[in-house]
Design a protein around this motif. Structure first.
Motif, PDB file in Angstrom:
ATOM      1  N   LEU A 408      73.056  63.305  32.766  1.00 49.04           N
ATOM      2  CA  LEU A 408      74.441  63.525  32.364  1.00 49.04           C
ATOM      3  C   LEU A 408      75.373  62.500  32.990  1.00 49.04           C
ATOM      4  CD1 LEU A 408      74.910  67.418  32.438  1.00 49.04           C
ATOM      5  CD2 LEU A 408      75.350  65.906  30.489  1.00 49.04           C
ATOM      6  N   ASP A 409      75.072  62.119  34.228  1.00 51.22           N
ATOM      7  CA  ASP A 409      75.900  61.124  34.907  1.00 51.22           C
ATOM      8  C   ASP A 409      75.963  59.814  34.129  1.00 51.22           C
ATOM      9  OD1 ASP A 409      76.414  62.883  36.940  1.00 51.22           O
ATOM     10  OD2 ASP A 409      75.023  61.971  38.371  1.00 51.22           O
ATOM     11  N   LEU A 410      74.862  59.464  33.477  1.00 51.68           N
ATOM     12  CA  LEU A 410      74.839  58.221  32.706  1.00 51.68           C
ATOM     13  C   LEU A 410      75.898  58.238  31.611  1.00 51.68           C
ATOM     14  CD1 LEU A 410      70.976  57.711  32.219  1.00 51.68           C
ATOM     15  CD2 LEU A 410      72.456  56.668  33.950  1.00 51.68           C
ATOM     16  N   ARG A 411      76.206  59.459  31.087  1.00 55.26           N
ATOM     17  CA  ARG A 411      77.205  59.603  30.027  1.00 55.26           C
ATOM     18  C   ARG A 411      78.622  59.654  30.593  1.00 55.26           C
ATOM     19  NH1 ARG A 411      72.012  59.257  28.803  1.00 55.26           N
ATOM     20  NH2 ARG A 411      71.608  59.607  26.604  1.00 55.26           N
ATOM     21  N   GLN A 412      78.734  59.785  31.887  1.00 54.57           N
ATOM     22  CA  GLN A 412      80.043  59.933  32.517  1.00 54.57           C
ATOM     23  C   GLN A 412      80.582  58.601  33.042  1.00 54.57           C
ATOM     24  OE1 GLN A 412      79.930  62.908  35.561  1.00 54.57           O
ATOM     25  NE2 GLN A 412      82.146  63.219  35.601  1.00 54.57           N
ATOM     26  N   PHE A 413      79.662  57.655  33.251  1.00 59.59           N
ATOM     27  CA  PHE A 413      80.072  56.399  33.871  1.00 59.59           C
ATOM     28  C   PHE A 413      79.756  55.214  32.950  1.00 59.59           C
ATOM     29  CE2 PHE A 413      78.647  59.156  37.506  1.00 59.59           C
ATOM     30  CZ  PHE A 413      79.914  59.531  37.902  1.00 59.59           C
ATOM     31  N   GLY A 414      80.634  54.999  31.979  1.00 59.58           N
ATOM     32  CA  GLY A 414      80.511  53.826  31.119  1.00 59.58           C
ATOM     33  C   GLY A 414      79.463  53.934  30.048  1.00 59.58           C
ATOM     34  N   SER A 415      79.257  55.112  29.477  1.00 59.45           N
ATOM     35  CA  SER A 415      78.238  55.296  28.442  1.00 59.45           C
ATOM     36  C   SER A 415      78.620  54.566  27.158  1.00 59.45           C
ATOM     37  CB  SER A 415      78.063  56.787  28.155  1.00 59.45           C
ATOM     38  OG  SER A 415      77.089  56.992  27.159  1.00 59.45           O
ATOM     39  N   VAL A 416      77.592  54.161  26.408  1.00 60.25           N
ATOM     40  CA  VAL A 416      77.803  53.515  25.110  1.00 60.25           C
ATOM     41  C   VAL A 416      76.816  54.113  24.114  1.00 60.25           C
ATOM     42  CG1 VAL A 416      78.554  51.346  26.160  1.00 60.25           C
ATOM     43  CG2 VAL A 416      76.132  51.655  25.569  1.00 60.25           C
ATOM     44  N   PRO A 417      77.091  54.028  22.824  1.00 63.99           N
ATOM     45  CA  PRO A 417      76.074  54.425  21.835  1.00 63.99           C
ATOM     46  C   PRO A 417      74.827  53.571  22.021  1.00 63.99           C
ATOM     47  CG  PRO A 417      78.212  54.119  20.783  1.00 63.99           C
ATOM     48  CD  PRO A 417      78.343  53.588  22.180  1.00 63.99           C
ATOM     49  N   HIS A 418      73.686  54.213  22.047  1.00 68.34           N
ATOM     50  CA  HIS A 418      72.453  53.459  22.254  1.00 68.34           C
ATOM     51  C   HIS A 418      71.281  54.208  21.636  1.00 68.34           C
ATOM     52  CE1 HIS A 418      72.573  56.257  25.655  1.00 68.34           C
ATOM     53  NE2 HIS A 418      71.276  56.089  25.820  1.00 68.34           N
ATOM     54  N   GLY A 419      70.179  53.498  21.476  1.00 67.31           N
ATOM     55  CA  GLY A 419      68.988  54.098  20.896  1.00 67.31           C
ATOM     56  C   GLY A 419      67.765  53.291  21.258  1.00 67.31           C
ATOM     57  N   GLY A 420      66.609  53.835  20.935  1.00 68.88           N
ATOM     58  CA  GLY A 420      65.382  53.135  21.278  1.00 68.88           C
ATOM     59  C   GLY A 420      64.196  53.694  20.538  1.00 68.88           C
ATOM     60  N   PHE A 421      63.051  53.087  20.815  1.00 68.19           N
ATOM     61  CA  PHE A 421      61.833  53.493  20.117  1.00 68.19           C
ATOM     62  C   PHE A 421      60.625  53.210  20.990  1.00 68.19           C
ATOM     63  CE2 PHE A 421      62.676  49.088  18.853  1.00 68.19           C
ATOM     64  CZ  PHE A 421      61.473  48.476  19.170  1.00 68.19           C
ATOM     65  N   GLY A 422      59.495  53.796  20.592  1.00 63.92           N
ATOM     66  CA  GLY A 422      58.216  53.526  21.234  1.00 63.92           C
ATOM     67  C   GLY A 422      57.161  53.269  20.177  1.00 63.92           C
ATOM     68  N   MET A 423      56.235  52.368  20.486  1.00 60.44           N
ATOM     69  CA  MET A 423      55.114  52.081  19.585  1.00 60.44           C
ATOM     70  C   MET A 423      53.816  52.258  20.349  1.00 60.44           C
ATOM     71  SD  MET A 423      53.988  48.535  17.619  1.00 60.44           S
ATOM     72  CE  MET A 423      53.235  47.756  19.056  1.00 60.44           C
ATOM     73  N   GLY A 424      52.911  53.054  19.803  1.00 57.84           N
ATOM     74  CA  GLY A 424      51.598  53.204  20.415  1.00 57.84           C
ATOM     75  C   GLY A 424      50.777  51.938  20.190  1.00 57.84           C
ATOM     76  N   PHE A 425      50.447  51.239  21.267  1.00 62.95           N
ATOM     77  CA  PHE A 425      49.791  49.933  21.138  1.00 62.95           C
ATOM     78  C   PHE A 425      48.399  50.063  20.537  1.00 62.95           C
ATOM     79  CE2 PHE A 425      47.635  46.195  23.309  1.00 62.95           C
ATOM     80  CZ  PHE A 425      48.147  45.265  22.433  1.00 62.95           C
TER      81      PHE A 425
END
Length: 453
Positions: A408-425
């Motif tokens: 939650l702290d990450l959203r309180q101190f300078g959060s931005v819209p973000h996203g990500g993904f994972g690929m099974g190698f």
């Protein structure tokens, strides 16, 4: 104290350069020897293992391989060489002249002047037999020897090339590589399929924890990448992950490798999907360019033997129920057996960190999976919930607010819209090589009831 300049100077003057008239043979890999354009009798040294041996009246033919190439180097020796110790599987060092081969089967050959057997091999007891094509299932019994077969060595060369290509893609795209921890206190996926980590020492009191909190082998580096995405706009990690799944399927392992990325200032799934597609294409183009013979071997001897499964009964898709393997195969077939993106899953099916679409009765999250033929799910990703109050309420409902206060702290101190993904190698390798079982694309497979070596 010696300065770096002094050390370099000392090394330069202490080098023992050989006399030009006694210049030693240049050591070459089999791959480099085969690529020699105009061999003119240069003296070289090659080390490797005998893949075949054929003795004629006046000539002895050996094929030596060191793992650098699918093709072996032909060694030609006079019949006067003692061939009693030269056997299939033996390791040797060969010195001689690299010359153009008179045969059309190969461009060059090594005319042997000296052959030294480094390690004998009892060909009768050796589980890998000369001129036999061993099924992959058979070779799984010998994880310490199977890398010596053509198919497994080809798969591992492709694996190495794909690893380098993935790192190159992210570096060229401006991503920062992050080493996320193997030991962690969080369960990113929330499925509870964790391996707990404890010291083996028995002097530890049972009520104490080595780290003061329960610790586990990581199931994903995502949450740690999210931390880093607060300081770097593009980050990725590539390492082992662990799932304590009691599964014997052809798509699951207890230890496998994941490629994961996190991107800041992303506002749409389309942006994530574009990076996924570019990663897949760029890596595959590099593999096809640098390992064409290895890929061709896999397609020739592995893919044709795959069992084609059909499902005659009608497929039922009920809203709110997660997709099973049968559903994935149906969707791929329905779309023409090409890669398919699936987006916007029901919120109830997904972990707490995915962004709420706030779309009424359906109540979906901004999640995406990429399905590919022969494998099913290859990529999984989402936009992350960056809104503090929305995330706080969800964590409170799930009883996770205290454990994830740092999140939650990450959203309180300078959060931005973000996203990500994972690929099974390993699944990626299955996809491009046509390998049916995931246990055959990793050097040492770990799965239920099996941890050999």
């Amino acid at each position: 104290m010696l300065t770096a300049r002094y050390l370099l100077r000392a090394l330069r003057f202490c080098s023992s350069a050989p006399c030009p008239r006694h210049k030693p043979s240049a050591k070459l890999s089999v791959r480099d020897a085969l690529r020699a354009q105009n061999p003119s009798g240069e003296r070289v040294k090659v080390q490797g293992w005998i893949r075949s041996i054929r003795s004629q009246k006046e000539v002895l033919f050996l094929h030596v391989n060191d793992g650098s190439s699918l093709e072996s180097l032909q060694v030609v020796a006079e019949s006067s060489f003692d061939s009693r110790e030269l056997a299939f599987g033996s390791s040797v060092e060969v010195q001689g002249q690299l010359i153009k081969s008179p045969s059309k089967r190969q461009n060059v050959e090594l005319k042997a002047e000296k052959i030294e057997v480094i390690g004998n091999c009892d060909a009768k007891a050796f589980p890998i037999k000369y001129k036999e094509r061993h099924p992959l299932e058979y070779m799984r019994q010998y994880p310490h020897l199977r890398c010596r077969t053509n198919v497994l060595s080809s798969i591992l060369r492709v694996r190495s090339e794909a690893t380098a290509a993935i790192h190159s893609f992210f570096k060229d795209s401006g991503f920062v590589h992050i080493h996320t921890p193997i030991i962690t206190s969080n369960d990113c996926e929330g499925a509870g399929e964790l391996f707990q980590v404890e010291p083996s020492s028995k002097i530890k009191l049972p009520e104490e924890n080595f780290f003061n909190v329960p610790a586990f082998l990581t199931v994903s580096g995502q949450l740690h990448l999210e931390v880093m995405s607060g300081a770097f706009t593009q980050v990725f990690t590539f390492g082992p992950t662990f799932r304590a799944e009691n599964s014997q399927t052809r798509r699951h392992l207890a230890e496998f490798y994941m490629v994961e990325a996190e991107i800041s200032f992303v506002k749409s799934l389309q942006d994530l999907m574009q990076v996924m597609e570019e990663l897949f294409k760029a890596t595959t183009v590099t593999v096809l360019s640098n390992c064409p013979e290895d890929v061709e071997l896999c397609h020739k001897f592995i893919a044709p033997g795959q069992k084609i499964r059909t499902y005659a009964k009608k497929q039922l898709f009920n809203w709110g129920i997660d997709l099973q393997t049968e559903h994935e195969k149906y969707l791929l077939k329905h779309c023409g057996n090409i890669p398919v993106f699936i987006i916007n899953y029901p919120l109830a099916l997904k972990p707490f960190y995915m962004r709420d679409n706030e779309d009424g009765p359906q109540h979906t999250v901004a999640a995406v999976d990429l399905l590919v033929p022969g494998v099913g799910e290859l990529f999984g990703g989402s936009l992350r919930e960056e809104r503090y109050h929305v995330l706080e309420q969800r964590l409170a409902r799930l009883g996770l607010k205290e454990a994830y206060q740092w999140y939650l702290d990450l959203r309180q101190f300078g959060s931005v819209p973000h996203g990500g993904f994972g690929m099974g190698f390993e699944r990626y390798l299955q996809c491009i090589l046509g390998v049916e079982n995931i246990k055959d694309v990793i050097p040492f497979p770990r799965f239920t009831h099996s941890c050999l070596l």
